[in-house]
Write an enzyme that holds these catalytic residues in place. Structure first.
Site, PDB file in Angstrom:
ATOM      1  CG  HIS A   1      -1.693   1.233   1.442  1.00  9.84           C
ATOM      2  ND1 HIS A   1      -2.942   1.428   0.905  1.00  9.84           N
ATOM      3  CD2 HIS A   1      -1.395   2.360   2.127  1.00  9.84           C
ATOM      4  CE1 HIS A   1      -3.376   2.624   1.265  1.00  9.84           C
ATOM      5  NE2 HIS A   1      -2.452   3.208   2.007  1.00  9.84           N
ATOM      6  CD  GLU A   2       2.036   3.456   3.667  1.00 10.45           C
ATOM      7  OE1 GLU A   2       2.307   4.567   3.182  1.00 10.45           O
ATOM      8  OE2 GLU A   2       1.001   3.256   4.323  1.00 10.45           O
TER       9      GLU A   2
ATOM     10  CG  HIS B   1       0.244   6.143  -0.779  1.00 14.21           C
ATOM     11  ND1 HIS B   1      -0.896   6.830  -1.137  1.00 14.21           N
ATOM     12  CD2 HIS B   1      -0.063   5.469   0.355  1.00 14.21           C
ATOM     13  CE1 HIS B   1      -1.855   6.577  -0.252  1.00 14.21           C
ATOM     14  NE2 HIS B   1      -1.375   5.750   0.647  1.00 14.21           N
TER      15      HIS B   1
ATOM     16  CD  GLU C   1      -4.615   6.431   2.278  1.00 21.27           C
ATOM     17  OE1 GLU C   1      -4.363   5.236   2.543  1.00 21.27           O
ATOM     18  OE2 GLU C   1      -3.731   7.313   2.227  1.00 21.27           O
TER      19      GLU C   1
END
Length: 118
Positions: free
Chosen positions: A43-44, A47, A100
């Protein structure tokens, strides 16, 4: 990517635009296995791949310019003080949620391609 664990009771992770991922150690109380941790890290990384930080900077420049224009219309600053929270509510928060969701989607694909079970 560079990964750094920060000793903290908080459960969080974040990434900087220079591909440096930070994980707060409190997160380890909530991940049960490598798959869970991989999902967070994916997920990070997502980004960064989606360039969300750059999008925020570009967006903030525009909002800041509009905010300064309100001072030309109303030098007392009343309009300015109303504009900033409205901009946060109507522009920043929805974009943040979109980022997100996009990071979740990309991150899950990254994790699955790396043979983890998201």
């Amino acid at each position: 990517y560079t990964y750094t664990v920060i000793r903290s009771d908080d459960a969080n992770a974040f990434v900087l635009p220079n591909n440096h991922v930070f994980v707060l150690s409190g997160l380890f109380n909530f991940v049960h296995n490598e798959d869970d941790l991989a999902a967070v890290l994916g997920h990070e990384v997502a980004h960064n791949l989606a360039r969300h930080a750059g999008e925020r900077v570009s967006s903030n420049i525009l909002v800041s310019l509009i905010a300064r224009c309100t001072l030309l219309i109303d030098p007392s600053g009343v309009l300015y003080s109303l504009f900033l929270p409205a901009a946060a509510l109507l522009h920043d928060l929805p974009h943040s949620r979109d980022h997100e969701v996009e990071a979740d989607y990309i991150g899950l694909h990254l994790v699955a391609e790396a043979c983890y079970d998201p």
